[in-house]
Motif scaffolding. Structure first.
Motif, mmCIF file in Angstrom:
data_model
loop_
_atom_site.group_PDB
_atom_site.id
_atom_site.type_symbol
_atom_site.label_atom_id
_atom_site.label_comp_id
_atom_site.label_asym_id
_atom_site.label_seq_id
_atom_site.Cartn_x
_atom_site.Cartn_y
_atom_site.Cartn_z
ATOM 1 N N LEU A 147 0.970 -1.020 0.414
ATOM 2 C CA LEU A 147 -0.006 0.059 -0.014
ATOM 3 C C LEU A 147 0.357 1.207 -0.144
ATOM 4 N N ALA A 148 1.951 1.436 0.704
ATOM 5 C CA ALA A 148 2.990 2.125 0.785
ATOM 6 C C ALA A 148 3.540 2.859 -0.477
ATOM 7 N N ALA A 149 3.738 1.491 -0.980
ATOM 8 C CA ALA A 149 4.709 1.880 -2.522
ATOM 9 C C ALA A 149 3.601 2.800 -3.141
ATOM 10 N N LEU A 150 2.579 1.457 -2.928
ATOM 11 C CA LEU A 150 1.438 2.012 -4.505
ATOM 12 C C LEU A 150 1.320 3.581 -4.136
ATOM 13 N N ALA A 151 0.562 4.287 -3.387
ATOM 14 C CA ALA A 151 0.728 5.135 -3.057
ATOM 15 C C ALA A 151 2.040 6.943 -2.903
ATOM 16 N N ARG A 152 3.074 6.273 -3.412
ATOM 17 C CA ARG A 152 4.533 7.293 -3.033
ATOM 18 C C ARG A 152 4.322 6.706 -4.468
ATOM 19 N N SER A 153 3.739 5.560 -5.868
ATOM 20 C CA SER A 153 3.959 5.989 -7.152
ATOM 21 C C SER A 153 3.000 6.913 -7.500
ATOM 22 N N GLY A 154 2.093 7.115 -6.935
ATOM 23 C CA GLY A 154 1.951 8.302 -7.862
ATOM 24 C C GLY A 154 0.218 7.862 -8.514
ATOM 25 N N PHE A 155 -0.046 6.489 -8.697
ATOM 26 C CA PHE A 155 -0.552 5.690 -9.648
ATOM 27 C C PHE A 155 -2.008 6.119 -9.273
ATOM 28 N N VAL A 156 -3.107 6.461 -10.084
ATOM 29 C CA VAL A 156 -4.223 6.875 -10.667
ATOM 30 C C VAL A 156 -4.975 6.396 -11.146
ATOM 31 N N ALA A 157 -6.052 5.849 -11.440
ATOM 32 C CA ALA A 157 -6.927 4.943 -12.270
ATOM 33 C C ALA A 157 -7.547 5.891 -12.958
ATOM 34 N N SER A 158 -7.918 7.188 -12.993
ATOM 35 C CA SER A 158 -8.354 8.017 -14.082
ATOM 36 C C SER A 158 -7.465 8.305 -14.271
ATOM 37 N N ASP A 159 -6.564 8.645 -14.087
ATOM 38 C CA ASP A 159 -5.584 9.664 -14.773
ATOM 39 C C ASP A 159 -3.980 8.990 -15.596
ATOM 40 N N VAL A 160 -4.481 8.753 -16.877
ATOM 41 C CA VAL A 160 -3.701 8.100 -17.697
ATOM 42 C C VAL A 160 -2.276 8.609 -17.718
ATOM 43 N N ALA A 161 -1.512 9.837 -16.909
ATOM 44 C CA ALA A 161 -0.461 10.632 -17.583
ATOM 45 C C ALA A 161 0.104 10.171 -16.140
ATOM 46 N N THR A 162 -0.510 9.207 -15.157
ATOM 47 C CA THR A 162 0.316 8.221 -13.924
ATOM 48 C C THR A 162 0.650 7.218 -14.222
ATOM 49 N N TYR A 163 0.343 6.564 -15.416
ATOM 50 C CA TYR A 163 0.626 5.006 -15.846
ATOM 51 C C TYR A 163 2.004 5.114 -16.413
ATOM 52 N N PRO A 164 2.585 5.940 -17.106
ATOM 53 C CA PRO A 164 3.788 4.984 -17.967
ATOM 54 C C PRO A 164 5.061 5.199 -16.522
ATOM 55 N N PRO A 165 4.917 5.777 -15.479
ATOM 56 C CA PRO A 165 5.726 5.017 -14.155
ATOM 57 C C PRO A 165 6.106 3.891 -13.977
ATOM 58 N N VAL A 166 4.192 3.778 -14.212
ATOM 59 C CA VAL A 166 4.010 2.061 -13.465
ATOM 60 C C VAL A 166 4.325 0.530 -14.399
ATOM 61 N N VAL A 222 -3.142 2.818 -22.118
ATOM 62 C CA VAL A 222 -3.413 4.804 -22.241
ATOM 63 C C VAL A 222 -4.247 4.979 -23.584
ATOM 64 N N GLU A 223 -3.858 4.180 -24.036
ATOM 65 C CA GLU A 223 -5.152 4.899 -25.134
ATOM 66 C C GLU A 223 -6.244 4.064 -25.232
ATOM 67 N N TYR A 224 -6.389 2.843 -25.002
ATOM 68 C CA TYR A 224 -7.489 2.296 -24.816
ATOM 69 C C TYR A 224 -8.735 2.708 -23.300
ATOM 70 N N ILE A 225 -7.736 3.510 -22.225
ATOM 71 C CA ILE A 225 -8.517 3.719 -21.577
ATOM 72 C C ILE A 225 -8.548 5.664 -22.013
ATOM 73 N N SER A 226 -8.008 6.149 -22.542
ATOM 74 C CA SER A 226 -7.818 7.460 -23.053
ATOM 75 C C SER A 226 -9.090 7.293 -23.032
ATOM 76 N N PHE A 227 -9.387 6.036 -23.995
ATOM 77 C CA PHE A 227 -11.308 5.883 -25.186
ATOM 78 C C PHE A 227 -12.275 6.544 -23.632
ATOM 79 N N SER A 228 -12.286 6.548 -22.838
ATOM 80 C CA SER A 228 -13.347 6.677 -21.993
ATOM 81 C C SER A 228 -14.052 7.588 -21.672
ATOM 82 N N GLY A 229 -12.690 8.562 -22.118
ATOM 83 C CA GLY A 229 -12.862 10.230 -21.590
ATOM 84 C C GLY A 229 -12.436 10.573 -23.056
ATOM 85 N N GLY A 230 -12.587 10.030 -24.320
ATOM 86 C CA GLY A 230 -11.930 10.267 -25.086
ATOM 87 C C GLY A 230 -13.488 11.150 -25.882
ATOM 88 N N HIS A 231 -13.190 10.623 -27.283
ATOM 89 C CA HIS A 231 -14.043 11.654 -28.658
ATOM 90 C C HIS A 231 -15.368 11.701 -28.121
#
Length: 317
Positions: free
Chosen positions: A10-29, A51-60
């Motif tokens: 849990l501590a490692a995941l929190a430090r990673s900065g990952f947020v499921a709804s924010d694809v900008a946080t995907y590349p580091p993890v 990243v492309e696939y998840i972006s569709f949910s906020g896409g066109h």
């Protein structure tokens, strides 16, 4: 021992900065081996594809995604070798005018649903985050595609798709997306012919193998909306709309929206034959029980609801 492992994960995941709804946080993890699976659409391998696939949910076709109500997490399945995170909670996709059946631009349609996931990740000293996602399996009920797509299965959406096919994906040689199989090429004259001025889509007639005239819109609307009422990876409108939204910005997906068997640069043919995977193919009985215990905060008997009129207020959840 388990409590210490959970705390460490849990501590490692929190430090990673990952947020499921924010694809900008995907590349580091993630890396090129990270695998995402979703039974209604298929598998996606590597950071860029995910990243492309998840972006569709906020896409066109959607203006925003909102998490609401309680979200539950479980790390009890984690081991010293791999952290295992179960999550489940309610999400809302707000559809974008003019692609939706919503009442108006100020009161668009929306889709509320339960979203679950199982993320398996390792703790590592390599990479910028200290966390590496090995796999990410996504859960929704089987109504997700049929109900959600039903809100954007409009004339405007079909018109957008034919614009992608005839303009964004119109090209030369291997880049060309075809409505029908190519004729045998004549010898190269050394000069490219100028593109003919495009006519109205319904008037732009091409012939199928039976010599029946059919334009892009007619061809698109002749397809099933969804494969067998659930799947979005078969020969359907929803599959082409998913890939068409991506093809608008990435020509790699252009072969996926073709009406003939066009392979992409990886040799894959999409939007032809569904795999018909079920949630049981991906998740264990315990994982499914965890997901299926969740319901929408404002309706404890529902796991998904499409709202074509006024969307319920979720500000209090």
């Amino acid at each position: 021992m388990v409590a210490l492992i959970i705390q460490k994960c849990l501590a490692a995941l929190a430090r990673s900065g990952f947020v499921a709804s924010d694809v900008a946080t995907y590349p580091p993890v993630m890396n090129n081996s990270t695998l995402m699976k979703y039974h209604l659409t298929g598998e996606f391998i590597g950071t860029d594809a995910i990243v492309e696939y998840i972006s569709f949910s906020g896409g066109h076709f959607m203006s925003k995604r909102i998490s609401f109500g309680p979200h539950h997490h479980d790390l009890s399945q984690s081991t010293e070798e791999e952290c295992v995170l179960w999550t489940v909670g309610a999400e809302r996709l707000v559809m974008k005018d003019p692609y939706t059946y919503g009442e108006s631009e100020s009161n668009p349609a929306c889709y509320d649903f339960i979203l679950g996931s199982v993320i398996k990740f390792s703790l590592t000293e390599e990479g910028p985050s200290g966390v590496l996602f090995n796999s990410w399996d996504v859960f929704t009920d089987n109504n997700f595609m049929s109900e959600g797509f039903g809100l954007i299965d409009t004339e405007a959406t079909a018109d957008f798709m034919c614009d992608v096919i005839e303009n964004s994906c119109a090209g030369e040689e291997e880049d060309e997306v075809r409505l029908f199989p190519k004729k045998k090429k004549k010898e190269n004259t050394g000069r490219r012919k100028k593109a003919k001025e495009k006519k109205g889509r319904r008037n732009k007639q091409k012939k199928n193998k039976d010599d029946v005239p059919m334009g892009c819109l007619d061809r698109l609307l002749s397809l099933d909306a969804i494969t067998d009422g659930a799947w979005a990876d078969g020969d359907s409108r929803i599959c082409r709309i998913l890939h068409g939204s991506l093809a608008k910005i990435n020509p790699f997906h252009c072969p996926h929206v073709s009406f003939v068997d066009d392979a992409d640069s990886n040799g894959d043919i999409k939007c032809k034959q569904s795999t018909f995977k079920t949630v049981e193919d991906i998740f264990t009985p315990d994982e499914l029980a965890f997901f299926q215990s969740a319901t929408l905060p404002y309706n404890n008997s529902a796991t998904s609801i499409a709202h074509s009129g006024s969307c319920p207020d979720i500000s209090s959840f």
